[in-house]
Design an enzyme around this catalytic site. Structure first.
Site: not given
Ligand code: FEO
Length: 398
Positions: A165, A226, A24, A84, A146, A80, A82, A193
């Site tokens: 996530d 992750h 981030h 990543d 999130h 998601h 995002e 996290y």
């Molecule tokens: Fe909200 Fe692992 O990205």
């Protein structure tokens, strides 16, 4: 890394980013690297659940190719937006352009704004199902866990939850499961996290956990996007999340400060002596020399914060200002705090610290303590007593 079969016909095809040290932007310091997990489900239809960071698209495709030709992918589940997790999606979809993408309506809108591609996208809602053959996927919207687009995917036949996530950790390892790694290191990364990414979303998380419990879906394995997969005791991380989301804290005080010439630091150390003699655990951080991600992790579990700064240009110093701005965004609930600091002539740091703590929603206790230039013995005694009194206030919290 080669693909790894986590259940018969279901493969981890993610990548391990051993050298990642920031996440981030620079808001999250990663000490143990991270992984971007994607899962390939091979049934009558073939589904890829999430992808990986765009720079690792080649590794993902190589991993998929070791199981099936990527051209055979029928569905991509985008839990998601995002990058990543979606970053490799354009490269994968070039190989299987007829694959249909599934995600929430917000995901559809978000992916378009990220990649400006008109993929075949089917928006889904909680309870919608996708039959693959022997297995069926059920989608569970998880807005703001999130991002607004976030979604969980559940495979009923395997009792497997893929919550993206949620329940993840930044933990690079060549091992995939919770029973294969150091349990303390794993929980340390899981709490870090949660604290740094999910803390402000606690009430939504608590509600989502209740929703999933009400859906009565058995969960034998949680495969996040992750880090490590939870198979030994998935309830361990669910219960930990429930505790963090409900603001479970201990009688602990985090003392965090920034100092110009050492006066504020002397005050902080005297306060720690007072807290210690009152019988409470204290953690002390000079924020200018500390890993902010670690400090936030400690603050998640503490009821009380003592925050100090020397005065500079009628306000607080830079590092503590940036730190408090980050803390404000995390919106800690049911915490108390008190401000302290030193000054040369006009003062101002303590009021600035108090203001931002209040903006964060933290109850700020009075009086604060300010010292001109260097604290003398009497003033250090007052700091010691302040630490003791603050510890008593923490102990009396319900
Ligand atoms: Fe909200 Fe692992 O990205």
């Amino acid at each position: 890394m080669k693909p790894f079969e986590i259940k018969k016909g279901i493969y981890w095809v993610g990548v391990v980013d051993w050298n990642a040290r920031n996440f981030h932007g620079h808001t999250y310091t990663i000490r143990r690297g991270t992984t971007y997990n994607a899962y390939l489900i091979v049934d009558e239809k073939i589904a890829l659940v999430d992808t990986v960071l765009g720079s690792f698209a080649g590794e993902l495709i190589e991993s998929i190719r070791a199981v099936i030709p990527p051209e055979k992918i029928d569905y991509i589940i985008a839990n998601h937006v995002e990058t990543d997790h979606s970053g490799a999606m354009p490269d994968v979809l070039k190989l299987c352009p007829k694959a249909r993408v599934f995600g929430t309506q917000k995901c559809k809108e978000g992916l378009y704004r990220m990649y400006y591609e008109n993929w075949d996208f089917q928006a889904v809602k909680t309870g919608d199902k996708l039959k693959l053959g022997k297995r069926t996927l059920t989608f569970i919207e998880a807005p703001m866990i999130h991002w607004p687009d976030s979604m969980f995917t559940y495979c009923q036949e395997e009792e497997l939850l893929m919550p993206n996530d949620a329940f993840g950790q930044h933990y690079a390892t060549n091992q995939r499961f919770d029973d294969e790694v150091d349990a303390c290191a794993l929980m340390d990364e899981a709490v870090k996290y949660y604290a740094n990414i999910l803390w402000p979303l606690g009430s939504l998380i608590a509600r989502k956990i209740e929703d999933v419990v009400k859906m009565n879906v058995p969960i034998k394995m949680i495969a996040p996007s992750h880090g490590i997969i939870w198979r030994k005791d998935p309830m361990k991380i669910i219960n930990a999340y429930a505790g963090w989301a409900n603001n479970t804290t201990s009688d602990k005080v985090v003392v965090v400060y920034e100092t110009m010439w050492g006066a504020t630091e002397k005050m902080a150390k005297s306060m720690v002596e007072g807290i210690t003699d009152a019988g409470l655990e204290a953690k002390l951080y000079n924020i200018a020399q500390s890993d902010v991600t670690e400090v936030i992790k400690e603050m998640l579990g503490a009821k009380g914060y003592l925050v100090g700064s020397s005065t500079h240009d009628n306000g607080m110093l830079n590092a503590i200002a940036g730190f408090l701005e980050f803390l404000k965004g995390l919106r800690p609930k049911n915490r108390i705090a008190s401000a302290f600091g030193s000054y040369g002539w006009s003062g101002g740091a303590v009021v600035s610290v108090e203001n931002i703590l209040k903006e964060a929603g933290i109850e700020v206790l009075q009086p604060s303590i300010s010292v001109k230039y260097m604290p003398d013995e009497g003033e250090l005694n007052k700091c010691y007593e302040h630490g003791m009194d603050f510890a008593k206030s923490v102990k009396s919290m319900v």
